[in-house]
Design an enzyme around this catalytic site. Structure first.
Site, PDB file in Angstrom:
ATOM      1  N   SER A 255      82.942  11.189  20.234  1.00  0.00           N
ATOM      2  CA  SER A 255      81.594  11.768  20.255  1.00  0.00           C
ATOM      3  C   SER A 255      81.374  12.690  21.450  1.00  0.00           C
ATOM      4  CB  SER A 255      80.568  10.647  20.208  1.00  0.00           C
ATOM      5  OG  SER A 255      80.652   9.851  21.335  1.00  0.00           O
ATOM      6  N   CYS A 288      83.774  20.260  22.838  1.00  0.00           N
ATOM      7  CA  CYS A 288      83.494  18.914  23.371  1.00  0.00           C
ATOM      8  C   CYS A 288      84.001  18.788  24.804  1.00  0.00           C
ATOM      9  CB  CYS A 288      84.122  17.859  22.484  1.00  0.00           C
ATOM     10  SG  CYS A 288      85.854  18.158  22.136  1.00  0.00           S
TER      11      CYS A 288
HETATM   12  P1  NAD Z   1      76.971  16.036  14.389  1.00  0.00           P
HETATM   13  O1  NAD Z   1      76.972  14.636  14.880  1.00  0.00           O
HETATM   14  O2  NAD Z   1      75.677  16.700  14.150  1.00  0.00           O
HETATM   15  O3  NAD Z   1      77.763  16.121  12.998  1.00  0.00           O
HETATM   16  C1  NAD Z   1      79.037  15.531  12.863  1.00  0.00           C
HETATM   17  C2  NAD Z   1      79.177  15.042  11.420  1.00  0.00           C
HETATM   18  O4  NAD Z   1      78.219  13.999  11.192  1.00  0.00           O
HETATM   19  C3  NAD Z   1      78.889  16.150  10.403  1.00  0.00           C
HETATM   20  O5  NAD Z   1      79.837  16.076   9.371  1.00  0.00           O
HETATM   21  C4  NAD Z   1      77.479  15.847   9.930  1.00  0.00           C
HETATM   22  O6  NAD Z   1      77.229  16.212   8.594  1.00  0.00           O
HETATM   23  C5  NAD Z   1      77.373  14.329  10.089  1.00  0.00           C
HETATM   24  N1  NAD Z   1      76.005  13.898  10.394  1.00  0.00           N
HETATM   25  C6  NAD Z   1      75.096  14.563  11.176  1.00  0.00           C
HETATM   26  N2  NAD Z   1      73.947  13.860  11.248  1.00  0.00           N
HETATM   27  C7  NAD Z   1      74.137  12.733  10.523  1.00  0.00           C
HETATM   28  C8  NAD Z   1      73.313  11.599  10.233  1.00  0.00           C
HETATM   29  N3  NAD Z   1      72.075  11.499  10.684  1.00  0.00           N
HETATM   30  N4  NAD Z   1      73.823  10.605   9.466  1.00  0.00           N
HETATM   31  C9  NAD Z   1      75.085  10.690   8.986  1.00  0.00           C
HETATM   32  N5  NAD Z   1      75.917  11.750   9.236  1.00  0.00           N
HETATM   33  C10 NAD Z   1      75.449  12.752   9.986  1.00  0.00           C
HETATM   34  O7  NAD Z   1      77.893  16.871  15.397  1.00  0.00           O
HETATM   35  P2  NAD Z   1      78.078  18.447  15.438  1.00  0.00           P
HETATM   36  O8  NAD Z   1      76.839  19.053  15.983  1.00  0.00           O
HETATM   37  O9  NAD Z   1      78.626  18.936  14.157  1.00  0.00           O
HETATM   38  O10 NAD Z   1      79.251  18.573  16.528  1.00  0.00           O
HETATM   39  C11 NAD Z   1      79.020  18.642  17.907  1.00  0.00           C
HETATM   40  C12 NAD Z   1      79.197  17.298  18.561  1.00  0.00           C
HETATM   41  O11 NAD Z   1      80.494  16.786  18.298  1.00  0.00           O
HETATM   42  C13 NAD Z   1      79.067  17.363  20.082  1.00  0.00           C
HETATM   43  O12 NAD Z   1      78.353  16.256  20.528  1.00  0.00           O
HETATM   44  C14 NAD Z   1      80.519  17.306  20.558  1.00  0.00           C
HETATM   45  O13 NAD Z   1      80.695  16.794  21.860  1.00  0.00           O
HETATM   46  C15 NAD Z   1      81.118  16.399  19.532  1.00  0.00           C
HETATM   47  N6  NAD Z   1      82.556  16.575  19.440  1.00  0.00           N
HETATM   48  C16 NAD Z   1      83.349  15.665  20.049  1.00  0.00           C
HETATM   49  C17 NAD Z   1      84.723  15.805  20.013  1.00  0.00           C
HETATM   50  C18 NAD Z   1      85.609  14.789  20.674  1.00  0.00           C
HETATM   51  O14 NAD Z   1      86.785  14.837  20.465  1.00  0.00           O
HETATM   52  N7  NAD Z   1      85.092  13.882  21.462  1.00  0.00           N
HETATM   53  C19 NAD Z   1      85.299  16.900  19.358  1.00  0.00           C
HETATM   54  C20 NAD Z   1      84.463  17.826  18.748  1.00  0.00           C
HETATM   55  C21 NAD Z   1      83.079  17.650  18.791  1.00  0.00           C
END
Ligand code: NAD
Length: 487
Positions: A255, A288
Protein backbone atom coordinates in the site's frame (compact mmCIF):
# COMPACT_ATOMS: atom_id res chain seq x y z
CA UNK A 1 -14.04 20.05 -19.79
CA UNK A 2 -13.58 16.57 -21.16
CA UNK A 3 -13.78 16.18 -24.90
CA UNK A 4 -15.76 13.17 -26.10
CA UNK A 5 -14.04 11.35 -28.91
CA UNK A 6 -16.52 9.74 -31.31
CA UNK A 7 -14.18 6.80 -31.78
CA UNK A 8 -14.10 6.09 -28.05
CA UNK A 9 -13.20 2.48 -27.53
CA UNK A 10 -15.61 0.43 -25.39
CA UNK A 11 -13.65 -2.16 -23.42
CA UNK A 12 -14.87 -5.65 -22.61
CA UNK A 13 -13.95 -8.23 -20.02
CA UNK A 14 -11.76 -11.14 -21.09
CA UNK A 15 -13.07 -14.48 -19.84
CA UNK A 16 -12.24 -17.94 -21.12
CA UNK A 17 -10.42 -16.52 -24.14
CA UNK A 18 -13.43 -14.40 -25.25
CA UNK A 19 -14.20 -10.69 -25.02
CA UNK A 20 -17.48 -10.46 -23.14
CA UNK A 21 -19.84 -7.70 -22.03
CA UNK A 22 -20.47 -6.93 -18.38
CA UNK A 23 -23.75 -8.29 -17.00
CA UNK A 24 -24.63 -4.95 -15.41
CA UNK A 25 -24.19 -2.74 -18.49
CA UNK A 26 -22.52 0.08 -16.54
CA UNK A 27 -19.39 1.89 -17.69
CA UNK A 28 -16.85 4.36 -16.38
CA UNK A 29 -14.70 6.77 -18.39
CA UNK A 30 -10.99 6.38 -19.10
CA UNK A 31 -9.53 9.86 -19.42
CA UNK A 32 -6.20 10.94 -20.90
CA UNK A 33 -4.70 12.94 -17.98
CA UNK A 34 -2.80 15.28 -20.34
CA UNK A 35 -5.75 16.31 -22.51
CA UNK A 36 -8.90 15.52 -20.57
CA UNK A 37 -10.09 13.53 -23.58
CA UNK A 38 -12.21 10.42 -22.94
CA UNK A 39 -10.21 7.65 -24.58
CA UNK A 40 -12.28 4.61 -23.62
CA UNK A 41 -15.24 3.36 -21.67
CA UNK A 42 -14.47 0.73 -19.07
CA UNK A 43 -17.02 -1.80 -17.84
CA UNK A 44 -17.97 -1.45 -14.18
CA UNK A 45 -18.52 -5.15 -13.79
CA UNK A 46 -20.66 -7.01 -11.29
CA UNK A 47 -20.13 -9.88 -8.87
CA UNK A 48 -21.85 -12.08 -11.47
CA UNK A 49 -19.11 -11.18 -13.98
CA UNK A 50 -16.51 -12.09 -11.35
CA UNK A 51 -18.18 -15.43 -10.63
CA UNK A 52 -18.16 -16.32 -14.35
CA UNK A 53 -14.48 -15.49 -14.61
CA UNK A 54 -13.58 -17.42 -11.46
CA UNK A 55 -15.51 -20.54 -12.54
CA UNK A 56 -13.81 -20.38 -15.95
CA UNK A 57 -10.39 -19.93 -14.35
CA UNK A 58 -11.07 -22.86 -12.01
CA UNK A 59 -11.78 -25.18 -14.98
CA UNK A 60 -8.57 -24.11 -16.70
CA UNK A 61 -6.65 -24.57 -13.46
CA UNK A 62 -7.67 -28.25 -13.31
CA UNK A 63 -5.66 -28.98 -16.47
CA UNK A 64 -3.01 -26.24 -16.24
CA UNK A 65 -1.83 -27.44 -12.82
CA UNK A 66 -0.68 -30.70 -14.49
CA UNK A 67 1.19 -29.05 -17.37
CA UNK A 68 4.92 -29.71 -16.75
CA UNK A 69 6.82 -26.73 -15.35
CA UNK A 70 9.23 -26.45 -18.34
CA UNK A 71 6.20 -26.23 -20.68
CA UNK A 72 4.60 -23.55 -18.47
CA UNK A 73 7.91 -21.68 -18.59
CA UNK A 74 7.92 -21.85 -22.39
CA UNK A 75 4.72 -19.78 -22.40
CA UNK A 76 6.67 -17.10 -20.54
CA UNK A 77 9.48 -17.17 -23.12
CA UNK A 78 6.92 -16.66 -25.91
CA UNK A 79 5.19 -13.88 -23.95
CA UNK A 80 8.51 -12.15 -23.23
CA UNK A 81 9.31 -12.23 -26.96
CA UNK A 82 6.02 -10.47 -27.79
CA UNK A 83 6.45 -7.88 -25.03
CA UNK A 84 9.90 -7.00 -26.38
CA UNK A 85 8.48 -6.78 -29.90
CA UNK A 86 5.70 -4.42 -28.73
CA UNK A 87 7.81 -2.48 -26.19
CA UNK A 88 7.26 0.93 -27.74
CA UNK A 89 3.56 0.41 -28.43
CA UNK A 90 2.98 -0.66 -24.80
CA UNK A 91 4.91 2.35 -23.49
CA UNK A 92 2.75 4.68 -25.62
CA UNK A 93 -0.36 3.10 -24.16
CA UNK A 94 0.95 3.77 -20.64
CA UNK A 95 1.58 7.42 -21.53
CA UNK A 96 -1.89 7.74 -22.99
CA UNK A 97 -3.85 6.38 -20.05
CA UNK A 98 -1.54 7.22 -17.13
CA UNK A 99 0.06 10.43 -18.38
CA UNK A 100 3.67 9.69 -17.32
CA UNK A 101 6.63 10.62 -19.55
CA UNK A 102 7.41 8.24 -22.42
CA UNK A 103 10.91 7.54 -21.05
CA UNK A 104 9.43 6.46 -17.73
CA UNK A 105 6.73 4.43 -19.43
CA UNK A 106 9.40 2.73 -21.55
CA UNK A 107 11.31 1.90 -18.35
CA UNK A 108 8.14 0.57 -16.76
CA UNK A 109 7.53 -1.74 -19.71
CA UNK A 110 11.13 -2.94 -19.36
CA UNK A 111 10.49 -3.75 -15.66
CA UNK A 112 7.39 -5.70 -16.70
CA UNK A 113 9.44 -7.69 -19.21
CA UNK A 114 11.96 -8.48 -16.46
CA UNK A 115 9.14 -9.93 -14.32
CA UNK A 116 8.27 -12.31 -17.15
CA UNK A 117 11.96 -13.22 -17.57
CA UNK A 118 12.14 -14.08 -13.86
CA UNK A 119 8.97 -16.20 -14.13
CA UNK A 120 10.54 -18.11 -17.05
CA UNK A 121 13.04 -19.52 -14.54
CA UNK A 122 10.23 -21.52 -12.90
CA UNK A 123 11.66 -25.01 -13.51
CA UNK A 124 14.61 -24.06 -11.30
CA UNK A 125 12.73 -21.75 -8.92
CA UNK A 126 10.04 -24.32 -8.16
CA UNK A 127 12.46 -27.07 -7.18
CA UNK A 128 11.78 -28.41 -3.72
CA UNK A 129 14.09 -29.82 -1.08
CA UNK A 130 14.83 -33.35 0.02
CA UNK A 131 16.72 -35.19 2.72
CA UNK A 132 17.44 -38.89 2.65
CA UNK A 133 17.61 -40.95 5.86
CA UNK A 134 15.85 -38.49 8.14
CA UNK A 135 15.37 -41.65 10.24
CA UNK A 136 16.24 -45.23 9.57
CA UNK A 137 14.79 -46.15 6.15
CA UNK A 138 12.83 -42.90 5.85
CA UNK A 139 13.40 -40.19 3.24
CA UNK A 140 11.69 -36.82 3.11
CA UNK A 141 10.83 -34.54 0.17
CA UNK A 142 9.27 -31.11 -0.10
CA UNK A 143 7.29 -30.09 -3.21
CA UNK A 144 5.63 -26.83 -4.28
CA UNK A 145 2.05 -26.94 -5.57
CA UNK A 146 -0.15 -24.18 -7.00
CA UNK A 147 -3.01 -22.70 -4.97
CA UNK A 148 -5.83 -22.59 -7.55
CA UNK A 149 -7.49 -19.39 -8.77
CA UNK A 150 -5.65 -16.22 -7.75
CA UNK A 151 -7.14 -12.71 -7.92
CA UNK A 152 -5.03 -9.63 -8.66
CA UNK A 153 -6.12 -6.04 -7.93
CA UNK A 154 -3.85 -3.30 -9.24
CA UNK A 155 -3.41 0.50 -8.98
CA UNK A 156 -3.35 3.18 -11.68
CA UNK A 157 0.25 4.27 -11.29
CA UNK A 158 2.04 1.25 -12.84
CA UNK A 159 -0.47 -0.26 -15.30
CA UNK A 160 2.20 -2.51 -16.83
CA UNK A 161 4.62 -3.36 -14.04
CA UNK A 162 2.24 -4.20 -11.20
CA UNK A 163 0.02 -6.67 -13.13
CA UNK A 164 3.26 -8.28 -14.33
CA UNK A 165 4.55 -8.59 -10.75
CA UNK A 166 1.56 -10.85 -10.28
CA UNK A 167 0.15 -12.93 -13.10
CA UNK A 168 3.27 -14.37 -14.83
CA UNK A 169 4.63 -15.70 -11.54
CA UNK A 170 1.23 -16.97 -10.39
CA UNK A 171 0.56 -18.69 -13.71
CA UNK A 172 4.01 -20.23 -14.16
CA UNK A 173 3.53 -21.78 -10.70
CA UNK A 174 0.44 -23.57 -12.05
CA UNK A 175 -2.35 -21.21 -10.92
CA UNK A 176 -5.06 -19.54 -13.03
CA UNK A 177 -5.58 -15.78 -12.69
CA UNK A 178 -8.37 -13.19 -12.59
CA UNK A 179 -7.02 -9.65 -12.91
CA UNK A 180 -8.92 -6.50 -11.96
CA UNK A 181 -6.84 -3.61 -13.27
CA UNK A 182 -7.37 -0.04 -12.10
CA UNK A 183 -10.51 1.34 -13.74
CA UNK A 184 -8.50 4.52 -14.37
CA UNK A 185 -5.83 2.71 -16.46
CA UNK A 186 -7.42 -0.43 -17.94
CA UNK A 187 -6.11 -0.24 -21.54
CA UNK A 188 -2.70 -1.74 -20.96
CA UNK A 189 -4.13 -4.82 -19.19
CA UNK A 190 -6.44 -5.38 -22.16
CA UNK A 191 -3.46 -5.37 -24.51
CA UNK A 192 -1.51 -7.70 -22.21
CA UNK A 193 -4.35 -10.23 -22.39
CA UNK A 194 -4.21 -10.12 -26.20
CA UNK A 195 -0.44 -10.66 -26.24
CA UNK A 196 -0.61 -13.44 -23.63
CA UNK A 197 -3.15 -15.27 -25.79
CA UNK A 198 -0.99 -14.73 -28.90
CA UNK A 199 1.90 -16.26 -26.94
CA UNK A 200 -0.12 -19.47 -26.63
CA UNK A 201 -1.87 -19.16 -23.25
CA UNK A 202 -4.83 -21.55 -23.00
CA UNK A 203 -8.28 -19.96 -22.74
CA UNK A 204 -9.26 -19.12 -19.16
CA UNK A 205 -5.71 -18.95 -17.78
CA UNK A 206 -5.63 -15.14 -17.59
CA UNK A 207 -9.03 -13.49 -17.24
CA UNK A 208 -9.70 -9.78 -16.92
CA UNK A 209 -12.70 -8.36 -15.12
CA UNK A 210 -12.76 -4.57 -15.31
CA UNK A 211 -14.43 -2.41 -12.71
CA UNK A 212 -14.18 -1.02 -9.21
CA UNK A 213 -15.20 -2.07 -5.69
CA UNK A 214 -17.92 -4.55 -6.78
CA UNK A 215 -15.31 -6.59 -8.62
CA UNK A 216 -12.96 -6.43 -5.63
CA UNK A 217 -15.73 -7.62 -3.32
CA UNK A 218 -16.67 -10.34 -5.80
CA UNK A 219 -13.11 -11.67 -5.69
CA UNK A 220 -12.95 -11.45 -1.90
CA UNK A 221 -16.24 -13.30 -1.45
CA UNK A 222 -15.81 -16.08 -4.05
CA UNK A 223 -14.85 -19.32 -2.32
CA UNK A 224 -12.86 -20.58 -5.31
CA UNK A 225 -10.46 -17.62 -5.15
CA UNK A 226 -7.68 -18.98 -2.97
CA UNK A 227 -5.40 -15.95 -2.83
CA UNK A 228 -5.53 -12.22 -3.48
CA UNK A 229 -2.62 -10.06 -4.47
CA UNK A 230 -3.37 -6.35 -3.97
CA UNK A 231 -1.41 -3.16 -4.65
CA UNK A 232 -2.97 0.25 -3.99
CA UNK A 233 -3.71 2.84 -1.34
CA UNK A 234 -3.52 2.09 2.39
CA UNK A 235 -7.22 2.22 3.33
CA UNK A 236 -8.18 -0.11 0.48
CA UNK A 237 -5.23 -2.45 1.24
CA UNK A 238 -6.42 -2.70 4.84
CA UNK A 239 -9.99 -3.40 3.72
CA UNK A 240 -8.94 -6.07 1.21
CA UNK A 241 -6.57 -7.72 3.68
CA UNK A 242 -9.08 -7.84 6.53
CA UNK A 243 -12.03 -9.01 4.42
CA UNK A 244 -10.12 -11.59 2.38
CA UNK A 245 -8.20 -12.97 5.38
CA UNK A 246 -11.52 -13.34 7.23
CA UNK A 247 -12.65 -15.58 4.33
CA UNK A 248 -9.55 -17.73 4.87
CA UNK A 249 -7.73 -16.47 1.78
CA UNK A 250 -4.03 -15.92 1.46
CA UNK A 251 -3.42 -12.19 0.96
CA UNK A 252 -0.50 -9.94 0.10
CA UNK A 253 -1.36 -6.24 0.17
CA UNK A 254 1.14 -3.53 -0.69
CA UNK A 255 0.00 0.00 0.00
CA UNK A 256 0.93 3.65 0.57
CA UNK A 257 4.18 5.30 1.54
CA UNK A 258 5.96 8.40 2.83
CA UNK A 259 9.51 8.11 1.54
CA UNK A 260 12.32 10.16 3.09
CA UNK A 261 15.56 11.32 1.57
CA UNK A 262 18.18 12.16 4.21
CA UNK A 263 20.76 14.70 2.97
CA UNK A 264 23.99 14.69 5.01
CA UNK A 265 26.28 17.77 5.06
CA UNK A 266 29.23 15.87 3.52
CA UNK A 267 27.29 14.81 0.41
CA UNK A 268 27.59 15.92 -3.18
CA UNK A 269 24.75 18.46 -2.99
CA UNK A 270 24.20 18.72 -6.76
CA UNK A 271 23.85 14.96 -7.02
CA UNK A 272 21.42 14.91 -4.09
CA UNK A 273 19.30 17.63 -5.70
CA UNK A 274 19.27 15.85 -9.04
CA UNK A 275 18.14 12.57 -7.38
CA UNK A 276 15.41 14.32 -5.43
CA UNK A 277 14.11 16.19 -8.49
CA UNK A 278 13.82 12.93 -10.41
CA UNK A 279 12.33 10.97 -7.51
CA UNK A 280 9.87 13.64 -6.31
CA UNK A 281 8.61 15.02 -9.62
CA UNK A 282 8.91 12.10 -12.06
CA UNK A 283 5.40 10.71 -12.77
CA UNK A 284 4.15 13.85 -10.96
CA UNK A 285 5.11 12.30 -7.61
CA UNK A 286 2.74 9.39 -8.20
CA UNK A 287 5.20 6.56 -7.70
CA UNK A 288 4.83 4.57 -4.49
CA UNK A 289 8.58 5.06 -3.91
CA UNK A 290 8.57 8.80 -4.74
CA UNK A 291 10.49 11.02 -2.35
CA UNK A 292 8.06 13.38 -0.63
CA UNK A 293 10.04 14.43 2.45
CA UNK A 294 13.66 15.56 2.51
CA UNK A 295 15.51 15.78 5.83
CA UNK A 296 18.54 18.06 5.54
CA UNK A 297 21.11 17.58 8.29
CA UNK A 298 23.40 20.44 9.43
CA UNK A 299 23.90 23.98 8.19
CA UNK A 300 23.26 23.49 4.48
CA UNK A 301 19.44 23.65 4.51
CA UNK A 302 19.23 27.04 2.76
CA UNK A 303 21.78 26.03 0.12
CA UNK A 304 19.87 22.82 -0.55
CA UNK A 305 16.48 24.56 -0.83
CA UNK A 306 17.91 27.21 -3.18
CA UNK A 307 19.39 24.53 -5.46
CA UNK A 308 16.22 22.45 -5.36
CA UNK A 309 14.12 25.49 -6.30
CA UNK A 310 16.48 26.40 -9.13
CA UNK A 311 16.25 22.89 -10.63
CA UNK A 312 12.47 22.79 -10.10
CA UNK A 313 12.21 26.13 -11.98
CA UNK A 314 13.99 24.51 -14.94
CA UNK A 315 11.54 21.60 -15.19
CA UNK A 316 9.36 21.47 -18.26
CA UNK A 317 5.76 20.49 -17.62
CA UNK A 318 3.58 18.97 -20.32
CA UNK A 319 2.51 15.86 -22.17
CA UNK A 320 4.46 12.66 -21.59
CA UNK A 321 4.89 12.40 -25.36
CA UNK A 322 7.15 15.49 -25.32
CA UNK A 323 10.77 14.30 -24.90
CA UNK A 324 11.83 17.30 -22.82
CA UNK A 325 9.08 16.91 -20.24
CA UNK A 326 9.68 15.41 -16.78
CA UNK A 327 6.66 16.87 -14.99
CA UNK A 328 3.47 15.28 -16.29
CA UNK A 329 -0.13 15.56 -15.05
CA UNK A 330 -1.65 13.75 -12.10
CA UNK A 331 -4.19 11.06 -12.87
CA UNK A 332 -7.48 12.93 -12.39
CA UNK A 333 -8.77 16.42 -11.55
CA UNK A 334 -10.26 15.02 -8.29
CA UNK A 335 -6.84 13.70 -7.33
CA UNK A 336 -5.28 17.10 -8.05
CA UNK A 337 -7.92 18.67 -5.77
CA UNK A 338 -6.70 16.43 -2.94
CA UNK A 339 -3.10 17.51 -3.56
CA UNK A 340 -4.23 21.16 -3.59
CA UNK A 341 -5.88 20.59 -0.19
CA UNK A 342 -2.52 19.38 1.15
CA UNK A 343 -0.84 22.55 -0.16
CA UNK A 344 -3.44 24.68 1.65
CA UNK A 345 -2.94 22.62 4.79
CA UNK A 346 0.85 22.98 4.63
CA UNK A 347 0.47 26.78 4.53
CA UNK A 348 -2.14 26.75 7.30
CA UNK A 349 0.11 24.63 9.53
CA UNK A 350 2.95 27.15 9.11
CA UNK A 351 5.30 25.65 6.50
CA UNK A 352 6.99 28.11 4.13
CA UNK A 353 5.84 27.74 0.51
CA UNK A 354 9.10 28.21 -1.40
CA UNK A 355 7.74 27.22 -4.78
CA UNK A 356 4.02 27.30 -5.57
CA UNK A 357 3.22 24.87 -8.40
CA UNK A 358 -0.40 26.09 -8.48
CA UNK A 359 0.74 29.15 -10.42
CA UNK A 360 1.51 26.97 -13.47
CA UNK A 361 -1.93 25.35 -13.60
CA UNK A 362 -3.35 28.12 -15.80
CA UNK A 363 -0.81 27.39 -18.54
CA UNK A 364 -2.25 23.89 -19.00
CA UNK A 365 -5.99 24.06 -18.50
CA UNK A 366 -6.86 20.90 -20.46
CA UNK A 367 -5.03 18.31 -18.40
CA UNK A 368 -4.58 17.71 -14.67
CA UNK A 369 -1.32 19.62 -14.35
CA UNK A 370 0.25 20.99 -11.18
CA UNK A 371 3.72 22.54 -11.05
CA UNK A 372 6.57 21.43 -8.79
CA UNK A 373 5.83 22.56 -5.25
CA UNK A 374 8.35 22.95 -2.40
CA UNK A 375 7.72 23.59 1.27
CA UNK A 376 10.55 24.56 3.64
CA UNK A 377 10.55 24.93 7.45
CA UNK A 378 8.35 21.87 7.71
CA UNK A 379 8.17 20.32 11.16
CA UNK A 380 7.71 16.57 11.69
CA UNK A 381 4.28 17.00 13.29
CA UNK A 382 2.77 18.73 10.22
CA UNK A 383 0.33 16.77 8.07
CA UNK A 384 2.46 17.26 4.93
CA UNK A 385 5.38 15.62 6.77
CA UNK A 386 3.36 12.57 7.69
CA UNK A 387 0.75 11.70 5.07
CA UNK A 388 1.14 10.35 1.55
CA UNK A 389 0.31 13.24 -0.82
CA UNK A 390 0.95 11.42 -4.12
CA UNK A 391 1.60 14.57 -6.11
CA UNK A 392 4.53 16.87 -7.05
CA UNK A 393 5.01 18.27 -3.54
CA UNK A 394 8.22 18.11 -1.48
CA UNK A 395 8.44 18.89 2.24
CA UNK A 396 11.88 19.96 3.48
CA UNK A 397 12.66 19.42 7.17
CA UNK A 398 15.91 20.82 8.57
CA UNK A 399 17.58 19.14 11.58
CA UNK A 400 20.92 19.24 13.40
CA UNK A 401 21.91 15.58 13.59
CA UNK A 402 21.76 12.22 11.83
CA UNK A 403 19.96 10.77 14.86
CA UNK A 404 17.17 13.35 14.56
CA UNK A 405 16.85 12.62 10.83
CA UNK A 406 16.39 8.90 11.46
CA UNK A 407 13.84 9.57 14.21
CA UNK A 408 11.83 11.70 11.78
CA UNK A 409 12.03 9.18 8.94
CA UNK A 410 10.88 6.44 11.33
CA UNK A 411 8.17 8.48 13.02
CA UNK A 412 5.65 8.04 10.19
CA UNK A 413 3.11 5.28 9.76
CA UNK A 414 4.65 4.09 6.49
CA UNK A 415 7.95 2.39 5.64
CA UNK A 416 8.40 1.63 1.95
CA UNK A 417 11.61 3.32 0.79
CA UNK A 418 14.26 5.63 2.26
CA UNK A 419 17.53 7.02 0.95
CA UNK A 420 20.60 8.70 2.40
CA UNK A 421 23.14 10.81 0.50
CA UNK A 422 26.53 10.83 2.15
CA UNK A 423 30.19 10.08 1.48
CA UNK A 424 30.51 8.47 4.90
CA UNK A 425 30.41 4.72 4.26
CA UNK A 426 30.08 3.85 7.94
CA UNK A 427 27.09 6.16 8.38
CA UNK A 428 25.51 4.85 5.20
CA UNK A 429 25.71 1.30 6.57
CA UNK A 430 24.31 2.49 9.87
CA UNK A 431 21.36 4.06 8.03
CA UNK A 432 20.52 0.77 6.31
CA UNK A 433 20.19 -0.74 9.79
CA UNK A 434 18.44 2.17 11.52
CA UNK A 435 15.77 3.20 9.06
CA UNK A 436 12.42 1.41 9.07
CA UNK A 437 11.78 0.79 5.38
CA UNK A 438 11.42 -2.22 3.09
CA UNK A 439 13.89 -0.71 0.58
CA UNK A 440 16.91 1.38 1.60
CA UNK A 441 19.06 3.31 -0.86
CA UNK A 442 22.48 4.90 -0.44
CA UNK A 443 23.39 7.78 -2.79
CA UNK A 444 20.48 6.79 -5.02
CA UNK A 445 16.93 7.97 -5.63
CA UNK A 446 14.23 6.50 -3.37
CA UNK A 447 12.59 5.09 -6.52
CA UNK A 448 13.47 1.98 -8.50
CA UNK A 449 13.83 -1.66 -7.62
CA UNK A 450 15.03 -4.94 -9.08
CA UNK A 451 12.31 -7.22 -10.43
CA UNK A 452 13.81 -10.44 -9.07
CA UNK A 453 14.34 -9.07 -5.56
CA UNK A 454 11.60 -9.10 -2.91
CA UNK A 455 9.59 -5.89 -2.76
CA UNK A 456 7.31 -4.46 -0.08
CA UNK A 457 7.32 -2.23 2.96
CA UNK A 458 7.07 -2.29 6.71
CA UNK A 459 4.45 -0.80 9.04
CA UNK A 460 1.37 0.40 7.10
CA UNK A 461 3.12 0.16 3.71
CA UNK A 462 2.44 -3.58 3.43
CA UNK A 463 0.79 -6.39 5.23
CA UNK A 464 3.50 -8.40 6.92
CA UNK A 465 2.40 -11.57 5.16
CA UNK A 466 4.19 -11.84 1.81
CA UNK A 467 6.34 -9.60 -0.38
CA UNK A 468 5.97 -9.27 -4.14
CA UNK A 469 8.61 -10.43 -6.65
CA UNK A 470 11.55 -12.75 -6.56
CA UNK A 471 11.64 -16.07 -4.74
CA UNK A 472 9.59 -14.63 -1.90
CA UNK A 473 6.92 -13.59 -4.41
CA UNK A 474 6.91 -17.12 -5.75
CA UNK A 475 6.25 -18.47 -2.25
CA UNK A 476 3.01 -16.51 -2.18
CA UNK A 477 1.69 -18.36 -5.22
CA UNK A 478 2.57 -21.87 -4.06
CA UNK A 479 1.84 -24.15 -1.15
CA UNK A 480 4.23 -26.71 0.21
CA UNK A 481 3.67 -30.41 0.64
CA UNK A 482 6.10 -32.45 2.70
CA UNK A 483 6.30 -36.16 1.92
CA UNK A 484 7.88 -38.89 4.09
CA UNK A 485 8.69 -42.20 2.42
CA UNK A 486 9.48 -45.26 4.50
CA UNK A 487 11.00 -48.41 3.00
P1 NAD B 1 -6.48 2.71 -4.97
O1 NAD B 1 -6.40 2.10 -3.62
O2 NAD B 1 -7.42 3.82 -5.19
O3 NAD B 1 -6.87 1.58 -6.04
C1 NAD B 1 -6.19 0.35 -6.07
C2 NAD B 1 -7.19 -0.73 -6.52
O4 NAD B 1 -8.21 -0.85 -5.52
C3 NAD B 1 -7.88 -0.36 -7.83
O5 NAD B 1 -7.95 -1.51 -8.64
C4 NAD B 1 -9.25 0.13 -7.39
O6 NAD B 1 -10.28 -0.13 -8.31
C5 NAD B 1 -9.50 -0.64 -6.09
N1 NAD B 1 -10.32 0.12 -5.15
C6 NAD B 1 -10.29 1.48 -4.95
N2 NAD B 1 -11.17 1.82 -3.99
C7 NAD B 1 -11.75 0.68 -3.56
C8 NAD B 1 -12.74 0.38 -2.57
N3 NAD B 1 -13.31 1.33 -1.85
N4 NAD B 1 -13.10 -0.91 -2.38
C9 NAD B 1 -12.54 -1.89 -3.11
N5 NAD B 1 -11.59 -1.67 -4.07
C10 NAD B 1 -11.21 -0.41 -4.29
O7 NAD B 1 -4.98 3.10 -5.38
P2 NAD B 1 -4.53 3.95 -6.64
O8 NAD B 1 -4.90 5.37 -6.41
O9 NAD B 1 -4.94 3.28 -7.89
O10 NAD B 1 -2.93 3.80 -6.53
C11 NAD B 1 -2.12 4.65 -5.77
C12 NAD B 1 -1.80 4.04 -4.43
O11 NAD B 1 -1.18 2.78 -4.59
C13 NAD B 1 -0.83 4.89 -3.62
O12 NAD B 1 -1.22 4.90 -2.28
C14 NAD B 1 0.50 4.16 -3.79
O13 NAD B 1 1.43 4.37 -2.75
C15 NAD B 1 0.04 2.74 -3.83
N6 NAD B 1 1.01 1.88 -4.49
C16 NAD B 1 1.81 1.12 -3.71
C17 NAD B 1 2.77 0.31 -4.29
C18 NAD B 1 3.66 -0.55 -3.43
O14 NAD B 1 4.34 -1.37 -3.96
N7 NAD B 1 3.67 -0.39 -2.13
C19 NAD B 1 2.93 0.28 -5.68
C20 NAD B 1 2.09 1.08 -6.45
C21 NAD B 1 1.13 1.88 -5.84
Amino acid sequence: MSVVNNDTQVLKNYVGGKWVDTAGGKFGEVINPSTGEIIAKVPLSTKEDVANAVETAQKTFETWRNVPAPKRARLMFAFQHLLVKHHEELAKLVVQENGKAFKEAYGEVQRGIECVEFAAGAPTLLMGESLNNIAEEIDSEMFRFPLGVVGGITPFNFPMMVPLWMFPLAIVCGNAFVLKPSERTPLLATRLAELFTEAGAPDGLLNIVHGAHDVVNGLIEHEKVKAISFVGSQPVAKYVYEQAAAQGKRVQALSGAKNHHVVMPDCDMDKAVSHIISSAYGSAGQRCMACSAVVVVGEKGDEFVAKLKQKADELIMGSGFDDEVLLTPVIRKEHRDKVLDYIELGMKEGAELIRDGRKEMDEHTEGNFLGATIFDRVTPDMTIAKEEIFGPVVAVIEVESYEEAVLIANDVEYGLSASIVTNNLKLAHQFTKDVQAGTVKVNRTTTGNLMNAPFGGVKRSSTSTFRESGRVGLEFFTQIKTVYIGY
